[in-house]
Design a protein around this motif. Sequence first.
Motif, PDB file in Angstrom:
ATOM      1  N   TRP A 164       0.823  -1.210   0.000  1.00 49.84           N
ATOM      2  CA  TRP A 164       0.000   0.000   0.000  1.00 49.84           C
ATOM      3  C   TRP A 164       0.857   1.261   0.000  1.00 49.84           C
ATOM      4  CZ3 TRP A 164      -4.677  -0.450  -1.534  1.00 49.84           C
ATOM      5  CH2 TRP A 164      -5.462  -1.554  -1.198  1.00 49.84           C
ATOM      6  N   ARG A 165       1.838   1.285   0.872  1.00 48.58           N
ATOM      7  CA  ARG A 165       2.645   2.505   1.005  1.00 48.58           C
ATOM      8  C   ARG A 165       3.520   2.753  -0.223  1.00 48.58           C
ATOM      9  NH1 ARG A 165       1.379   6.253   5.045  1.00 48.58           N
ATOM     10  NH2 ARG A 165      -0.136   5.113   6.318  1.00 48.58           N
ATOM     11  N   ALA A 166       3.997   1.689  -0.855  1.00 50.59           N
ATOM     12  CA  ALA A 166       4.775   1.860  -2.079  1.00 50.59           C
ATOM     13  C   ALA A 166       3.900   2.441  -3.184  1.00 50.59           C
ATOM     14  CB  ALA A 166       5.354   0.509  -2.516  1.00 50.59           C
ATOM     15  N   GLY A 167       2.664   1.977  -3.262  1.00 54.76           N
ATOM     16  CA  GLY A 167       1.743   2.515  -4.265  1.00 54.76           C
ATOM     17  C   GLY A 167       1.412   3.971  -4.010  1.00 54.76           C
ATOM     18  N   ILE A 168       1.138   4.308  -2.750  1.00 51.69           N
ATOM     19  CA  ILE A 168       0.826   5.694  -2.396  1.00 51.69           C
ATOM     20  C   ILE A 168       1.998   6.615  -2.721  1.00 51.69           C
ATOM     21  CG2 ILE A 168       0.393   7.254  -0.452  1.00 51.69           C
ATOM     22  CD1 ILE A 168      -1.172   4.922   0.858  1.00 51.69           C
ATOM     23  N   ALA A 169       3.198   6.202  -2.309  1.00 53.51           N
ATOM     24  CA  ALA A 169       4.374   7.043  -2.539  1.00 53.51           C
ATOM     25  C   ALA A 169       4.692   7.172  -4.023  1.00 53.51           C
ATOM     26  CB  ALA A 169       5.577   6.451  -1.795  1.00 53.51           C
ATOM     27  N   ALA A 170       4.510   6.084  -4.790  1.00 56.02           N
ATOM     28  CA  ALA A 170       4.773   6.134  -6.226  1.00 56.02           C
ATOM     29  C   ALA A 170       3.859   7.145  -6.912  1.00 56.02           C
ATOM     30  CB  ALA A 170       4.592   4.751  -6.844  1.00 56.02           C
ATOM     31  N   LEU A 171       2.577   7.140  -6.562  1.00 61.11           N
ATOM     32  CA  LEU A 171       1.644   8.096  -7.151  1.00 61.11           C
ATOM     33  C   LEU A 171       1.954   9.524  -6.690  1.00 61.11           C
ATOM     34  CD1 LEU A 171      -1.749   6.154  -6.901  1.00 61.11           C
ATOM     35  CD2 LEU A 171      -0.402   6.634  -8.955  1.00 61.11           C
ATOM     36  N   SER A 172       2.403   9.666  -5.443  1.00 59.79           N
ATOM     37  CA  SER A 172       2.756  10.982  -4.934  1.00 59.79           C
ATOM     38  C   SER A 172       3.947  11.562  -5.700  1.00 59.79           C
ATOM     39  CB  SER A 172       3.077  10.898  -3.439  1.00 59.79           C
ATOM     40  OG  SER A 172       3.458  12.164  -2.917  1.00 59.79           O
TER      41      SER A 172
ATOM     42  N   GLY B 293      -1.604  15.553 -13.163  1.00 53.90           N
ATOM     43  CA  GLY B 293      -1.081  15.627 -11.806  1.00 53.90           C
ATOM     44  C   GLY B 293      -2.159  15.429 -10.760  1.00 53.90           C
ATOM     45  N   ALA B 294      -3.324  16.015 -10.986  1.00 50.05           N
ATOM     46  CA  ALA B 294      -4.431  15.865 -10.040  1.00 50.05           C
ATOM     47  C   ALA B 294      -4.933  14.428 -10.000  1.00 50.05           C
ATOM     48  CB  ALA B 294      -5.569  16.813 -10.421  1.00 50.05           C
ATOM     49  N   THR B 295      -4.896  13.748 -11.152  1.00 48.52           N
ATOM     50  CA  THR B 295      -5.324  12.347 -11.202  1.00 48.52           C
ATOM     51  C   THR B 295      -4.402  11.465 -10.369  1.00 48.52           C
ATOM     52  OG1 THR B 295      -6.261  12.661 -13.407  1.00 48.52           O
ATOM     53  CG2 THR B 295      -5.786  10.394 -12.722  1.00 48.52           C
ATOM     54  N   PHE B 296      -3.095  11.652 -10.531  1.00 47.24           N
ATOM     55  CA  PHE B 296      -2.149  10.910  -9.702  1.00 47.24           C
ATOM     56  C   PHE B 296      -2.390  11.204  -8.219  1.00 47.24           C
ATOM     57  CE2 PHE B 296       0.942  10.756 -13.436  1.00 47.24           C
ATOM     58  CZ  PHE B 296       0.762   9.391 -13.636  1.00 47.24           C
ATOM     59  N   SER B 297      -2.608  12.470  -7.887  1.00 49.44           N
ATOM     60  CA  SER B 297      -2.833  12.863  -6.493  1.00 49.44           C
ATOM     61  C   SER B 297      -4.095  12.222  -5.932  1.00 49.44           C
ATOM     62  CB  SER B 297      -2.928  14.386  -6.390  1.00 49.44           C
ATOM     63  OG  SER B 297      -1.725  14.998  -6.783  1.00 49.44           O
ATOM     64  N   ALA B 298      -5.153  12.212  -6.741  1.00 47.46           N
ATOM     65  CA  ALA B 298      -6.393  11.572  -6.294  1.00 47.46           C
ATOM     66  C   ALA B 298      -6.178  10.087  -6.038  1.00 47.46           C
ATOM     67  CB  ALA B 298      -7.487  11.789  -7.337  1.00 47.46           C
ATOM     68  N   GLY B 299      -5.299   9.480  -6.814  1.00 41.79           N
ATOM     69  CA  GLY B 299      -4.985   8.073  -6.605  1.00 41.79           C
ATOM     70  C   GLY B 299      -4.384   7.805  -5.233  1.00 41.79           C
ATOM     71  N   THR B 300      -3.607   8.766  -4.709  1.00 42.57           N
ATOM     72  CA  THR B 300      -3.032   8.573  -3.368  1.00 42.57           C
ATOM     73  C   THR B 300      -4.124   8.550  -2.305  1.00 42.57           C
ATOM     74  OG1 THR B 300      -2.692  10.953  -2.924  1.00 42.57           O
ATOM     75  CG2 THR B 300      -0.919   9.786  -4.074  1.00 42.57           C
ATOM     76  N   VAL B 301      -5.153   9.377  -2.488  1.00 43.17           N
ATOM     77  CA  VAL B 301      -6.271   9.388  -1.544  1.00 43.17           C
ATOM     78  C   VAL B 301      -6.993   8.045  -1.572  1.00 43.17           C
ATOM     79  CG1 VAL B 301      -8.447  10.494  -0.903  1.00 43.17           C
ATOM     80  CG2 VAL B 301      -6.574  11.875  -1.820  1.00 43.17           C
ATOM     81  N   VAL B 302      -7.248   7.550  -2.766  1.00 45.34           N
ATOM     82  CA  VAL B 302      -7.954   6.274  -2.914  1.00 45.34           C
ATOM     83  C   VAL B 302      -7.173   5.134  -2.258  1.00 45.34           C
ATOM     84  CG1 VAL B 302      -8.766   4.560  -4.575  1.00 45.34           C
ATOM     85  CG2 VAL B 302      -9.142   6.996  -5.018  1.00 45.34           C
ATOM     86  N   LEU B 303      -5.873   5.069  -2.525  1.00 43.12           N
ATOM     87  CA  LEU B 303      -5.069   3.991  -1.955  1.00 43.12           C
ATOM     88  C   LEU B 303      -4.980   4.093  -0.437  1.00 43.12           C
ATOM     89  CD1 LEU B 303      -2.075   3.484  -4.421  1.00 43.12           C
ATOM     90  CD2 LEU B 303      -4.227   2.228  -4.261  1.00 43.12           C
TER      91      LEU B 303
END
Length: 420
Positions: free
Chosen positions: A220-228, A377-387
């Motif tokens: 989970w954290r790797a996915g969040i950080a990658a999108l960030s 950029g906003a799409t990637f950021s929204a992905g961090t919220v979802v994850l």
Amino acid sequence: MTTTVSHSDGGLSRGLLLLMSVATGLAVAGNYFAQPLLDLIGREMGIGPSSAALLVTAAQAGYALGLILLVPLGDLLERRRLAVSLYAVTAVFLLVSATASNGTVLLVSTALTALTSVGAQVVVPFAATLAAPAERGRVVGTVMTGLMLGLLLARTASGALSELGGWRTVYWVAAVLMALMAVLLRIFLPRLGGDGGGRSYLGLLRSTVAMFRYEPLLRWRAGIAALSLASFSVLWTALTLLLAGSPYGWSESAIGLFGLVGAVGALTATVAGRLADRGYVQAVTGAGTVLLVASWTAITAGASTLVWLLVGVIVLDLAHQAVLNSSQNVLYALRPEARNRINSAFMTCLFVGGAVGSALAAVVWVHSGWTGVCVLGATFSAGTVVLWVLERVTVGRTAGKPAKTSVQQGHDATPATSAN
């Protein structure tokens, strides 16, 4: 026999923490020195723009290989020796770049410099291990501040040094500083033994990959950080194009100074670390992901208004630091004996996210301009919220507790089940 340093009582001195922070920043900076110099290098070497741009690709590829192949060694070898060796070898490769006679030599030396510059990623978990458990978040935040400042200010420093003495001056200065840093780390770092559990090198690499299987928080954290970092990279890749064109029309030197704005956000990493130490690690992550999304509203308005652009850049950098630092705080609490392998897996995913963000930003800019970049950029950021929300639902609300419970109680390892 190597002695493993006990860190349960004394913690990490301010002087050593500062040294480790500077060391990480300097090592990472070497991978970004060439970016504002591509035109100068191309003219002197007699190579075209596309060939000169391969230097950036070489640095990215070399760093990725270093994360995968070298960072896990920190769990197998004596860590001071590993860190010092990587810094010393990096200094040698920088000297090769400074004296390169043609583009091929420079390309190879750039890739090798990036490969060994992952010594910075040996220093980060080293600092986490030396830190007293109650201050681990602050310590990691401070070291990561140095790393991010190196990343953000490398272009500014590179441009200034090249104006003083040409592009080779940048590499000469960097080589001397890296050699000096190797000496200082050798003098001041304590000896710290790795424990690969009797594994061979190949076994160590297999164990690194297996971390994804056995540690759900790492996934989970790797996915969040990658999108960030993808969101972060989208901004900084396209920002130069925006500032160079209408309505800004800034010069290259002025654009280089814009990195100082990003440094303001990077300096807040220690705040996120202190909050994590107080038990608010999940709140820091959640707030960071939301701020990432919110920052793109201001960045979008920054297409024609400098004030909004400045606000958006600062907020995005602050949010990225909060997400990154809180994620590291959670992960470093999982298995202290495997911190380098966890860091290798985590940072590899982080790096891939940044590379994808940069590549897509360049394509989107050509077809959709600044508006398309902001949507990306906003799409990637929204992905961090979802994850992050999915992590909370599937892993549970106690994921951040090891930093304050089992680890602070002095446990050598936290099983995956208790980390959930």
